[in-house]
Structures are given as C-alpha cells and as structure tokens.
Write an enzyme that holds these catalytic residues in place. Structure first.
Site, short mmCIF file in Angstrom:
data_model
loop_
_atom_site.label_atom_id
_atom_site.label_comp_id
_atom_site.label_asym_id
_atom_site.label_seq_id
_atom_site.Cartn_x
_atom_site.Cartn_y
_atom_site.Cartn_z
N GLU A 74 48.53 -0.72 45.07
CA GLU A 74 48.25 -0.87 43.65
C GLU A 74 46.78 -1.19 43.40
OE1 GLU A 74 50.59 -2.21 45.55
OE2 GLU A 74 52.30 -2.92 44.37
N CYS A 113 48.30 -8.29 43.04
CA CYS A 113 48.25 -7.01 42.32
C CYS A 113 48.60 -7.19 40.85
CB CYS A 113 49.18 -5.99 42.98
SG CYS A 113 48.56 -5.42 44.57
#
Length: 159
Positions: A74, A113
């Site tokens: 991500e 993330c």
C-alpha cells in the site's frame, strides 16, 4: 509511466460500472502482487491505488533482512503516486496471501499504511477494497478502519 485512467462512478444508476471499475482495480492489485519481494515471510501483497484523475499506481511489498526496512504494498503504491505528483486519491484495492497457499483471504492494511492513507485521503470518501478475487471482495471507508487518525489538523495544519 505505468499508469492507466480508471474512475469509480458516483451515480447510483451506474452501479454496474462501479463494480466493473472495482474489479479492474482488483485485477491491477493481483498484477502488482506478482512483483512482491517476500523471501523471508513468503507473504506476498499487491495494491492498486486509484488517483483522483483516474490514474492507477501499483505497489507490492518489499522485504528486507532487517525487517524494519520493509515496505508494504500500500505504501509502495502511495509513494509512487506522490512521487509522480499525485495527492488526491479515491480508492485502493489490496490482495495478499502466503506464497504457497491455495487461496486468498482478505488482507487488511497495517496501521502504518492506514496512517499514510489518512495523510492524503478523505476518511469519509476513500474506499479500501480487500479482495479474495475479482468477484469476492469487501469495501470499507478509511474512517471505518482508522476511526481516530492523527492528521495535520492535530499539528495545527489546515490543508
């Protein structure tokens, strides 16, 4: 540049198109997963990030023997996009599994993330798509996965 235009329609009458766009984003995440470098854990993750202008940025996890130097799929996608000048994002599709596993399970983003997503995305609108396949996926808003994020507002910044 490795980008492609893709949009998530917002009109109720185009739900079929929204599903098609989500499936395309999921497909891109599976393609990104093939580039994962995970020699230590064997857990391979791919992500496809949809920017506000319709461009898509892929990312994979990249491991390192020190573990602290590892980077998630991500964040790889976000950092690629930001490097290309993008700072407006609509959605991300994430897929992941153990290298030799038979099937996929849902692969939610880690806390770091989620925090990176909070830096650039509207928590009310940004969609996180966790997929087992192009047909089997779950959708969440960022606010559902990170309800109390630390943002620039907490530092006195008004973006």
């Amino acid at each position: 540049t490795g980008t492609r235009r893709l949009t998530l329609s917002k009109k109720k009458e185009t739900v079929r198109n929204m599903d098609t766009d989500r499936k395309e984003l999921i497909k891109k995440a599976f393609q990104a997963q093939k580039r994962a470098y995970a020699p230590y854990s064997g857990f391979e993750v791919g992500a496809a990030l949809l920017a506000g202008d319709g461009s898509v940025y892929g990312g994979c996890n990249i491991e390192n023997a020190s573990y602290g130097a590892c980077n998630c799929a991500e964040r790889t996608a976000f950092f690629r996009a930001v490097y290309e000048g993008k700072k407006d994002f609509n959605a991300i599709a994430i897929v992941g599994k153990q290298k030799n596993a038979d099937g996929y399970d849902y692969c939610p983003p880690c806390g770091i993330c989620r925090q990176v997503m909070a830096e650039f995305c509207d928590p009310e609108k940004f969609e996180i798509i966790l997929a087992k396949s192009e047909e089997e996926y779950r959708r969440y808003k960022l606010k559902e996965l990170l309800p109390l994020s630390f943002t620039g507002k907490d530092m006195g910044e008004d973006r």
